[in-house]
Design an enzyme around this catalytic site. Sequence first.
Site, PDB file in Angstrom:
ATOM      1  N   ASP A 168      40.968  46.591  43.999  1.00 24.59           N
ATOM      2  CA  ASP A 168      42.018  46.690  44.694  1.00 24.59           C
ATOM      3  C   ASP A 168      41.563  47.810  46.077  1.00 24.59           C
ATOM      4  OD1 ASP A 168      42.542  45.176  42.335  1.00 24.59           O
ATOM      5  OD2 ASP A 168      44.947  46.143  42.074  1.00 24.59           O
ATOM      6  N   TYR A 356      39.979  54.059  40.060  1.00 20.75           N
ATOM      7  CA  TYR A 356      39.734  53.058  39.613  1.00 20.75           C
ATOM      8  C   TYR A 356      38.126  52.586  40.791  1.00 20.75           C
ATOM      9  CZ  TYR A 356      43.168  49.777  39.761  1.00 20.75           C
ATOM     10  OH  TYR A 356      44.490  48.015  39.654  1.00 20.75           O
ATOM     11  N   GLU A 400      40.326  51.490  30.474  1.00 19.62           N
ATOM     12  CA  GLU A 400      39.831  50.318  32.272  1.00 19.62           C
ATOM     13  C   GLU A 400      38.719  50.500  32.591  1.00 19.62           C
ATOM     14  OE1 GLU A 400      43.424  50.947  34.381  1.00 19.62           O
ATOM     15  OE2 GLU A 400      43.268  48.936  35.553  1.00 19.62           O
TER      16      GLU A 400
END
Length: 432
Positions: A168, A356, A400
């Site tokens: 992303d 992330y 994650e």
Amino acid sequence: MKEIEKKAIEVLENNWKDGFSIPCEGLYPFQWKWDSGFIAIGLAYFDMPKAKEEISTLLDAQWENGFIPHIVFHNESDSYFPGPDYHSSNLHPEASKKYKSTGMTQPPVLGFVLQELYRISKDKKDILQFIKTVIDKVYDNHNYFYKNRDPQDEGLVYIYHNWESGTDNSPLWDDIFKTMNSPEYTFERRDTTHVDASQRPSKREYDHYLHIIEIAKEHNYNDQKIAELSPFLVQDPLFNAMLIKSNQSLIELYKLIDNNEEKVNQLKNWQTKSIETFNKKLFDEELGAYVHYDLRNEKPLKYISSSSFSPLFANIPSKERAKVLVKTMMYKFGNDNQYLCASFDPTSELYNPKKYWRGPVWINLNWLLYKGLKQYGFNDISQRIKNDSITLIEKFGFYEYFDARKEQSETGYGGNNFSWSAALIIDMINDD
Ligand code: DGY
């Protein structure tokens, strides 16, 4: 059974809802396309009916034109933004009438996932029976991509949103966002109520994400209009490698069921063209790695990320080129003080080890690299990726993503009890 595998099964059992799995509680409360595929691989080891249902549910949300959306909003939840009303995918005339979804997609994993289910299944007759009922839908999805997402007829398909890439907020997209004059929107983020903001994309990045969706919505998610107008239009090596791998899986699976000659020939034609263009257009000799191509601004995005090595999974590079790739990977990502494999070039000033997709290790990319390296005979490195993945999860839990720096790494990041981290560890543990 090892403790880690028992715990992984528990994670998957807890994330199973009515007919599908959520990636994790709170942060991602619906069904995500590529998550679902990876999750099915894990489920297949201990509950094949659920693995099949995961795939069937996702395919039930397929549009009439073969498109499969990136999120299927099966349930109401106010813990996620942007939700179904924002996306309004029903603007597209061929959108599912049964399910609310987004109007964008995610990497085409389903072909190779079906082949993994076949490999894992102990009842080959039963799994082939299942594959028979779904394989044409996956084929239709590939047909959608080649028909609608390849405006120059090159054999490479585009993504029109960074969320379609799955990676992303990778620094890969920074240059594109700089070309966009996105408005400052007012909206309420939900992700940062679940996860520390320092581990998530910025507000300004979300402005860009929404701006691209606004443009697509203005044109009712029409593919031709998107190809003409979207400020974000990229040929992504990870996305295209998944498609190529899945093409190959479909060819092999069709042969096992009824050898549909027409479809197999079409798949083979796509394969030949795609692999050729992929190698010509996306390999950067100077960097010694595959790179993304910005189709809107007609220029390569000269950065190395873990996606740069994903073509190994799809058997795309020659043996010689694979050696070059591995050399680049070990030189940039493979120091002994680092877990393999950071998601973005650790030697770049854009690298952020906790944010992330701007640097952390992700288990799904590790899984692809593990399989790809093994396939080319790089056994030591593939084993290291497997061991690093297991170590990270044993030390910190089913997070994650993870900091690749061994000394600074104290916890996992993002969502916890994350489904694909659990699912793919089960596969790596059982795959020798
Ligand atoms: C998110 O909301 O961050 C998702 O990854 C989008 O798919």
